[in-house]
Design an enzyme around this catalytic site. Structure first.
Site, PDB file in Angstrom:
ATOM      1  CG  ASN A 215      -5.777   1.990  11.441  1.00 25.00           C
ATOM      2  OD1 ASN A 215      -4.434   2.397  11.426  1.00 25.00           O
ATOM      3  ND2 ASN A 215      -6.474   1.600  12.398  1.00 25.00           N
ATOM      4  CB  THR A 216      -8.826   6.328  12.971  1.00 23.89           C
ATOM      5  OG1 THR A 216      -7.920   6.588  12.595  1.00 23.89           O
ATOM      6  CG2 THR A 216      -9.161   7.166  14.441  1.00 23.89           C
TER       7      THR A 216
ATOM      8  CE  LYS B 271      -3.653   2.439   2.920  1.00 34.37           C
ATOM      9  NZ  LYS B 271      -4.456   2.811   3.833  1.00 34.37           N
TER      10      LYS B 271
ATOM     11  CB  ALA C 226      -8.634   7.936   4.690  1.00 32.49           C
ATOM     12  N   GLY C 227     -10.653   8.308   6.368  1.00 33.26           N
ATOM     13  CA  GLY C 227     -12.191   9.436   6.488  1.00 33.26           C
ATOM     14  C   GLY C 227     -13.760   8.501   6.926  1.00 33.26           C
TER      15      GLY C 227
ATOM     16  N   GLY D  24      -8.322   9.552   9.599  1.00 35.47           N
ATOM     17  CA  GLY D  24      -8.989  10.184  10.857  1.00 35.47           C
ATOM     18  C   GLY D  24      -9.125  10.775  11.294  1.00 35.47           C
TER      19      GLY D  24
END
Length: 259
Positions: free
Chosen positions: A210-211, A101, A188-189, A162
């Protein structure tokens, strides 16, 4: 759904939910969350792994089951094409394989990907046989250029890393999906399962989280929620026939009802 395969670079995966390994309170919590999520791809930042003195994948096998997951190394923290290429090469030597990645974000405040350096690194790594999955802004033109450079998937952001703001780039992602000949992974986001479902409903092949999972009150429960949302969004995308309208349409029309 049995015929709806998720394939990247010729490799088939059982889940369209990709999970990151950062920000968990402990490695044991991360291990349990991954196991319960159903994911088949997990990402690891190579800068977080000791690659010195001939280190190999065995150094992290105590908390990531290589028989269960494809471990997708990422170049997070790289600020240039040269640095990202160096990290990817070190990862290959350390036994992480050819999938990578690609992340290049020199600005520490917003962590937005550098499009020029990302394209340069993709060209180099693809020529060396890497299966490159670049993280990018939701730029349809760049996505096409990366495909031409040899990327095996593109990973446009829904919102900055994040931020948990959802699919703010929806219109651009729809164009990327329409034009793409490789899998599109929204990365992301995404802060809620509904965000993941929305990304899947507009045609994304997978999402990367993830976050939102790692900082949840119950990480296992949140991972399961995302997994169900991804499945629901994919089913909706494959089967939706409704179109938006300004006028109402009765669900129980009365025409000829009493005839």
């Amino acid at each position: 759904m049995e015929t709806d395969k998720f394939i990247i670079a010729g490799r088939e995966f059982t889940s369209r939910l990709i999970l990151g390994t950062g920000k968990f309170a402990s490695l044991e919590q991360m291990k349990q969350t991954l196991a319960e999520s159903g994911t088949s791809i997990v990402t690891v930042a190579l800068k977080r792994v000791d690659l010195s003195d001939g280190a190999t994948m065995e150094d992290i096998s105590d908390f990531l089951d290589r028989d269960k997951y494809m471990i997708l190394p990422n170049t997070s923290g790289a600020s240039s094409a040269e640095e990202a290429v160096r990290i990817a090469r070190l990862g290959r030597v350390a036994g992480f394989g050819d999938f990578v990645k690609l992340e290049i974000h020199p600005d520490p405040n917003y962590l937005l990907p550098d499009p020029i350096e990302t394209l340069r690194a993709t060209e180099i790594l693809a020529s060396e046989g890497f299966n490159v999955m670049p993280y990018i802004n939701a730029d349809p033109v760049l996505a096409l250029r990366l495909q031409e450079a040899g990327a095996v998937a593109v990973m446009p952001l829904g919102a900055p890393i994040g931020t948990n703001r959802g699919v703010e780039t929806r219109a651009q992602i729809e164009i990327i999906v329409e034009q793409s000949n490789v899998p599109v992974v929204v990365d992301a986001g995404l802060g809620l399962p509904s965000h993941a479902s929305e990304a899947m409903e507009i045609g994304a092949d997978a999402v990367m989280i993830n976050t939102a999972v790692a900082i949840a009150k119950d990480t296992v429960a949140m991972a399961k929620a995302f997994s169900m949302a991804v499945d629901a969004g994919r089913i909706a995308y494959l089967n939706a026939r409704s179109q938006r309208s300004f006028k109402a349409s009765p669900t129980s029309p009365l025409t000829a009802f009493l005839d």
